[in-house]
Design a protein around this motif. Structure first.
Motif, PDB file in Angstrom:
ATOM      1  N   GLN A 337      10.469  31.413 -42.601  1.00  0.00           N
ATOM      2  CA  GLN A 337      11.191  32.155 -43.626  1.00  0.00           C
ATOM      3  C   GLN A 337      11.326  33.625 -43.240  1.00  0.00           C
ATOM      4  OE1 GLN A 337      12.256  31.256 -47.382  1.00  0.00           O
ATOM      5  NE2 GLN A 337      12.937  29.966 -45.707  1.00  0.00           N
ATOM      6  N   SER A 338      10.311  34.163 -42.586  1.00  0.00           N
ATOM      7  CA  SER A 338      10.267  35.604 -42.320  1.00  0.00           C
ATOM      8  C   SER A 338      10.734  35.988 -40.918  1.00  0.00           C
ATOM      9  CB  SER A 338       8.844  36.121 -42.536  1.00  0.00           C
ATOM     10  OG  SER A 338       7.933  35.495 -41.659  1.00  0.00           O
ATOM     11  N   PHE A 339      10.969  35.017 -40.029  1.00  0.00           N
ATOM     12  CA  PHE A 339      11.264  35.358 -38.633  1.00  0.00           C
ATOM     13  C   PHE A 339      12.568  36.139 -38.476  1.00  0.00           C
ATOM     14  CE2 PHE A 339      14.220  31.891 -38.699  1.00  0.00           C
ATOM     15  CZ  PHE A 339      15.030  31.999 -37.572  1.00  0.00           C
ATOM     16  N   ILE A 340      13.471  36.046 -39.452  1.00  0.00           N
ATOM     17  CA  ILE A 340      14.752  36.749 -39.336  1.00  0.00           C
ATOM     18  C   ILE A 340      14.688  38.178 -39.865  1.00  0.00           C
ATOM     19  CG2 ILE A 340      16.113  34.629 -39.455  1.00  0.00           C
ATOM     20  CD1 ILE A 340      16.698  35.304 -42.394  1.00  0.00           C
ATOM     21  N   GLU A 341      13.593  38.550 -40.535  1.00  0.00           N
ATOM     22  CA  GLU A 341      13.516  39.875 -41.132  1.00  0.00           C
ATOM     23  C   GLU A 341      13.580  40.961 -40.056  1.00  0.00           C
ATOM     24  OE1 GLU A 341      10.108  39.971 -43.702  1.00  0.00           O
ATOM     25  OE2 GLU A 341      10.805  38.258 -44.880  1.00  0.00           O
ATOM     26  N   GLY A 513      16.412  37.008 -50.067  1.00  0.00           N
ATOM     27  CA  GLY A 513      15.187  37.765 -50.268  1.00  0.00           C
ATOM     28  C   GLY A 513      14.149  37.587 -49.178  1.00  0.00           C
ATOM     29  N   ALA A 514      13.296  38.606 -49.031  1.00  0.00           N
ATOM     30  CA  ALA A 514      12.162  38.532 -48.116  1.00  0.00           C
ATOM     31  C   ALA A 514      11.105  37.599 -48.703  1.00  0.00           C
ATOM     32  CB  ALA A 514      11.583  39.921 -47.885  1.00  0.00           C
ATOM     33  N   HIS A 515      10.347  36.955 -47.819  1.00  0.00           N
ATOM     34  CA  HIS A 515       9.352  35.961 -48.213  1.00  0.00           C
ATOM     35  C   HIS A 515       7.956  36.485 -47.870  1.00  0.00           C
ATOM     36  CE1 HIS A 515       6.862  32.319 -47.782  1.00  0.00           C
ATOM     37  NE2 HIS A 515       7.735  31.684 -48.523  1.00  0.00           N
ATOM     38  N   LYS A 516       7.080  36.553 -48.882  1.00  0.00           N
ATOM     39  CA  LYS A 516       5.707  36.981 -48.656  1.00  0.00           C
ATOM     40  C   LYS A 516       4.751  35.930 -49.186  1.00  0.00           C
ATOM     41  CE  LYS A 516       2.284  40.560 -49.744  1.00  0.00           C
ATOM     42  NZ  LYS A 516       1.993  41.791 -50.534  1.00  0.00           N
ATOM     43  N   ALA A 527       1.707  29.810 -53.379  1.00  0.00           N
ATOM     44  CA  ALA A 527       2.335  30.933 -54.074  1.00  0.00           C
ATOM     45  C   ALA A 527       2.946  31.891 -53.067  1.00  0.00           C
ATOM     46  CB  ALA A 527       1.312  31.665 -54.936  1.00  0.00           C
ATOM     47  N   TYR A 528       4.137  32.361 -53.394  1.00  0.00           N
ATOM     48  CA  TYR A 528       4.774  33.379 -52.555  1.00  0.00           C
ATOM     49  C   TYR A 528       5.698  34.219 -53.423  1.00  0.00           C
ATOM     50  CZ  TYR A 528       8.208  29.506 -52.351  1.00  0.00           C
ATOM     51  OH  TYR A 528       9.063  28.465 -52.660  1.00  0.00           O
ATOM     52  N   PRO A 543      12.719  46.811 -56.670  1.00  0.00           N
ATOM     53  CA  PRO A 543      13.562  45.665 -56.309  1.00  0.00           C
ATOM     54  C   PRO A 543      13.254  44.467 -57.204  1.00  0.00           C
ATOM     55  CG  PRO A 543      11.766  45.894 -54.746  1.00  0.00           C
ATOM     56  CD  PRO A 543      11.706  47.097 -55.652  1.00  0.00           C
ATOM     57  N   ARG A 544      14.231  43.617 -57.345  1.00  0.00           N
ATOM     58  CA  ARG A 544      14.019  42.370 -58.098  1.00  0.00           C
ATOM     59  C   ARG A 544      13.098  41.455 -57.294  1.00  0.00           C
ATOM     60  NH1 ARG A 544      18.690  40.498 -61.232  1.00  0.00           N
ATOM     61  NH2 ARG A 544      19.102  38.853 -59.735  1.00  0.00           N
ATOM     62  N   LYS A 545      12.103  40.899 -57.990  1.00  0.00           N
ATOM     63  CA  LYS A 545      11.146  40.010 -57.344  1.00  0.00           C
ATOM     64  C   LYS A 545      10.975  38.728 -58.152  1.00  0.00           C
ATOM     65  CE  LYS A 545       8.200  43.639 -55.305  1.00  0.00           C
ATOM     66  NZ  LYS A 545       6.796  44.141 -55.240  1.00  0.00           N
TER      67      LYS A 545
END
Length: 615
Positions: A337-341, A513-516, A527-528, A543-545
């Motif tokens: 999910q995050s590799f493209i950030e 959206g970014a994934h944490k 949970a993320y 930012p909207r979360k």
């Protein structure tokens, strides 16, 4: 609030390619809908169900292989790219499919299989006719090796194929071996030959794009360039003379040259969308070059780390099931999910396709009807909140499950299932046979290929009552079918429709959206936090979360400090959606900041730091 979001969407999303927030739906045509009672799904059957797909929210229909084929590997062995396999219909039926989809604002992509052809393709017939035929070099031919006394013949290398056995088959007529990464019926094309590549572009791609097809899912896209030294692979499987060798043919020396050429010559001029099958490429630095916008190769790819969980080593032990904890699924999902950030690359989201067992049977809990429903909805929530372009597979939206464990091995029709089972039997190892059967019951490609369960009518409404479907209809079709779920507001299908609409409505958070990942070691709760790339909340510049919480266990779990996870005040927390009906009665008080009830078994919820728009 509404105008602020609209301004943001006009500024940001107006510049994004349409396919990024589109919903793609994969149809396996042999098993989708049979219109003429021959037991085989067809294009007219698919056309009759376009309204169903539109109602679900589908933007793009991906049709698995329908070209002329001997069907040794369910159409992934093409004998003529410009004809349709007769049981599916005709070229004119494809035209009708395009027309019906396009007038509803939907698009169609076809499955492009050009790493190999069928042995019955005219190109291969010419290639094997003589060593001096002009098309000889369109495939990969090599002379035999012989032992020290020159009597016993051996293949050019010791490579093992994907369907078990060697990657080389001896051709008596011309006294050489030809290469096939899959079945002997599927000889590999030689992409190093420029004339061959041009024929691929002209005969297999431009022909269909000129008819109005909107793009392609491109099979085995990273296997076109092979190493040309043709050396033996290291011996890692001492039980077999054939050794795994993906390093010899995956992501080869000219692969990016070939894909860039394909895009420049064909895909880009037609503005055709492309999604490639990128197997055995487990590192982000390997994947990004394929999907970087600047590289101008592919729009998207499927990376398989998540969907292959539970498989063995991919070759000899592929169907020896390897159990995995939730933490592994969480970490792999977060990685992809995050590799493209921070890059110009793009991601895909999916958990089912035609080559894997059903998601609810692999990642959920189908042991009871209640847990089946709960876990299928939770999987829907997981998928609908993923960054990237979302792909669904037919039947996923109604919670179709794996074939019953009581079915015998004779019900497994797929070439890979049959070959791996036969290999286990030939080993004489009873324990290996048992483990292979157990693994097939979880992982086999056959599970995704049984007929779609449309209704509780005979043959699940897939085919006429008197027909014999090419694969057995699931025993549970009376309980699990689209007709039963269509008008049930509590059904899995209804939940999919709801969360897919929310995904589109709040695409800045869920699609872009970014994934944490939170609490990566928790083996029960997943949970993320998803965070919009731009502060459009309008409250203190935040930012909207969204906080996604899913209980992947049978025991109740506490939700913890939701406001802290979202970085806001307790009174600013809102419930966007939940999988459990019991929350409906709590929605008024809960949406004002709690108190929040614990997560029941296989329950999922999404909380936000912004007030959801009224519908």
């Amino acid at each position: 609030m509404g105008s602020l979001i609209s301004d943001y969407e006009n500024r940001y999303f107006g510049k994004q390619p349409w396919w990024k927030d589109a919903l793609f739906y994969q149809v396996y045509p042999a098993s989708f809908k049979d219109s003429n009672g021959d037991g085989w799904g067809d294009l007219p059957g698919l056309i009759s169900k376009i309204d169903y797909l539109e109602e679900l929210g589908v933007d793009v229909v991906w049709v698995s292989p329908i070209f002329e084929s001997p069907q040794k590997d369910m159409g992934y062995d093409v004998s003529d790219y410009q004809k349709i396999y007769a049981p599916y219909g005709t070229v004119e039926d494809v035209d009708t499919l395009l027309e019906e989809c396009h007038k509803r604002g939907m698009k169609v992509i076809l499955d492009l299989v050009v790493n190999h052809t069928s042995v019955e393709h005219e190109w291969f017939k010419e290639s094997r006719s003589s060593k001096d035929n002009p098309k000889r070099d369109w495939y990969i031919w090599k002379p035999a090796r012989y032992d020290h006394n020159g009597k016993k013949r051996h293949p050019p290398t010791n490579w093992r194929g994907y369907f078990a056995g060697p990657t080389w088959t001896w051709d008596e007529q011309t006294q050489e071996y030809y290469l096939h990464l899959y079945a002997p019926d599927q000889p590999d094309l030689n992409w190093d030959n420029a004339e061959c590549r041009e024929a691929i572009y002209e005969k297999t791609m431009r022909f269909w794009l000129d008819r109005g097809v909107d793009g392609f899912r491109i099979d085995t896209v990273n296997k076109y360039s092979k190493r040309t030294d043709f050396v033996d692979a290291p011996i890692t499987d001492h039980t077999s003379p054939h050794q795994p060798a993906p390093e010899m043919w995956c992501n080869g020396p000219r692969i990016h040259e070939f894909i860039h050429e394909m895009n420049r010559n064909i895909l880009a001029p037609y503005n055709a969308v492309s999604v490639g099958e990128l197997s055995l490429t487990p590192h982000p630095h390997q994947v990004i070059p394929y999907v970087s916008a600047q590289a101008q190769e592919l729009d998207m790819v499927f990376e398989f780390s998540v969907i292959r969980l539970g498989n063995g080593n991919g070759f000899g032990a592929k169907y020896i099931y390897d159990p995995f904890p939730l933490s592994t699924l969480k970490r792999l999902t977060a990685k992809w999910q995050s590799f493209i950030e921070g890059t110009d690359a793009w991601a895909t989201a999916f958990c089912e396709n035609h080559d894997n067992g059903r998601a609810v049977s692999r990642f959920g809990d189908a042991s009871t009807p209640e847990l089946w429903s709960r876990s299928a909805k939770t999987i829907a929530l997981w998928q609908a909140t993923m960054t990237g372009t979302l792909f669904l597979y037919q039947g996923q939206e109604i919670g179709m499950t794996n074939m019953p464990p009581s079915w015998g091995v004779e019900e497994y029709k797929d070439i890979e299932s049959s070959n791996f089972y036969a290999e286990a039997v030939q080993s004489g190892d009873g324990e290996r046979v048992r483990k292979t059967i157990d693994g097939l019951r979880i992982l086999a490609r056959d599970h995704a290929r049984i007929p779609f369960q449309w209704s509780d009518e005979p043959n699940a409404g897939f085919s006429d009552a008197g027909a014999k479907p090419w694969m057995r209809v699931h025993d549970d079709y009376v309980a699990i079918n689209a007709a039963k779920q269509r008008h049930d507001p509590d059904s899995i299908l209804s939940f999919y429709k709801h969360v897919l609409k929310l995904r589109k409505r709040y695409k800045d958070v869920f699609v872009f959206g970014a994934h944490k990942l939170l609490d990566p070691d928790d083996e029960e709760v997943w949970a993320y936090v998803k965070e919009s790339p731009c502060p459009v909340n309008g409250r203190d510049g935040m930012p909207r979360k969204a906080l996604v919480m899913m209980n992947f266990s049978r025991s109740e779990r506490d939700v913890g400090d939701i406001a802290n996870a979202l970085g806001c005040k307790e009174g600013d927390v809102h419930l966007l959606v939940g999988t459990a009906d019991s929350l409906d009665s709590d929605r008024t008080t809960a949406s004002k900041g709690g108190p929040w009830p614990g997560l029941a078994a296989w329950e999922g919820r999404v909380y936000t730091n912004f007030e959801p728009l009224m519908t």
